[in-house]
Design a protein around this motif. Sequence first.
Motif, short mmCIF file in Angstrom:
data_model
loop_
_atom_site.label_atom_id
_atom_site.label_comp_id
_atom_site.label_asym_id
_atom_site.label_seq_id
_atom_site.Cartn_x
_atom_site.Cartn_y
_atom_site.Cartn_z
N LYS A 1 0.69 -4.23 3.30
CA LYS A 1 0.04 -3.55 4.42
C LYS A 1 -0.40 -2.17 3.95
O LYS A 1 0.27 -1.54 3.12
N LYS A 2 -1.54 -1.72 4.47
CA LYS A 2 -2.06 -0.41 4.06
C LYS A 2 -1.00 0.67 4.22
O LYS A 2 -0.33 0.75 5.26
N GLY A 3 -0.84 1.49 3.19
CA GLY A 3 0.14 2.56 3.23
C GLY A 3 1.49 2.21 2.66
O GLY A 3 2.34 3.09 2.47
N ASP A 4 1.73 0.92 2.37
CA ASP A 4 3.02 0.52 1.79
C ASP A 4 3.24 1.20 0.45
O ASP A 4 2.33 1.29 -0.39
N ILE A 5 4.47 1.65 0.22
CA ILE A 5 4.92 2.08 -1.10
C ILE A 5 6.09 1.19 -1.51
O ILE A 5 7.05 1.04 -0.75
N LEU A 6 5.98 0.60 -2.70
CA LEU A 6 7.06 -0.24 -3.23
C LEU A 6 7.60 0.44 -4.48
O LEU A 6 6.87 0.65 -5.44
N LEU A 7 8.87 0.81 -4.44
CA LEU A 7 9.54 1.45 -5.56
C LEU A 7 10.45 0.42 -6.22
O LEU A 7 11.31 -0.17 -5.56
N LEU A 8 10.25 0.22 -7.52
CA LEU A 8 11.05 -0.76 -8.27
C LEU A 8 11.84 -0.06 -9.36
O LEU A 8 11.33 0.83 -10.04
N ASP A 9 13.09 -0.50 -9.53
CA ASP A 9 13.85 -0.16 -10.72
C ASP A 9 13.45 -1.16 -11.80
O ASP A 9 13.76 -2.34 -11.69
#
Length: 326
Positions: free
Chosen positions: A295-303
């Motif tokens: 979705k627009k604006g999503d931030i996904l932070l991955l280790d």
Amino acid sequence: MAHDELFVETSIPEQKAVGGVLFPAVLYPSPTVDLDLGSFNAAVASQRPRLESLLRSSGAILLRGFPVRDAADFDRAVAAFGYDELPYVGGAAPRTNVVGRVFTANESPPDQKIPFHHEMAQVPEFPTKLFFFCEVEPGSGGETPIVLSHLVYERMKAKFPEFVARLEEYGLIYTRVLGEGDDPSSPIGRGWQSTFLTKDRSVAEERAAHLGVKLEWLEDGVKTVTGPIPAIRLDQTRGRKIWFNSMVAAYTGWEDARNDPVKAVTFGDGTPLPADIIHECLNILEEESVAIGWKKGDILLLDNLAVLHSRRSFDPPRRILASLCK
């Protein structure tokens, strides 16, 4: 309102429970607060210990519904987390710098899938954290599936113990042929000039040597050979072994006019990998993965030590941006 009340942990249908912990963790803004970008970034900075703890337990965090609208906003949001930037040197994907520390994600054509991999696992210097940001939602498809690496290791070791033992003993060698310039039609189409951030062959050789990469110059490009490097690593933070390699990605996806994927990766002693086990590993990756629509604006932070990621094919438009951190 205190910063610790701005982030509300929630659940969505796509998550999986692994050992009693939801994967990925999902954070929404408190419905009682009208956030702007400045207050969001201040909250990120002040709540970094909590966010770090959540990332350590889950391996991935999806931040949804926060006031991050474009590449410049994303650049400032990444900076608020306080991680040092890792320059994109040695990676295979064609990317474009957008602003600051923000790049496009892999720019290969939308009909191509990108197989599961740890970011830059095929070189000795890799990021420990990855950020992805959805600037434009896909027309359809285009998810970035993620999977916990230790689950893949455990399942592979249980099913193919001798194969995993060989991986642990010998590691892997990766081989890739690069042209001079980028080839946007290929998922591994980054040319040697952008790979090593120079047009000077001698500088490229120095930077390759720093990464442990051997170069063999060809008439119209260069062959890179990396390894042997470990295929299985110890995640020291969590005390468990992880499937930290690009084996499946290389064997099934490193294909273009210059590259044969079967030759792209071998055991560290140079012997070929068994195709049937590679494809069974691909099945395990798919079975254990989680795919959440952007979705627009999503931030996904991955280790990057805990989680592998991939990309599904999609119908345009889609614009996902990325930032790599040490």
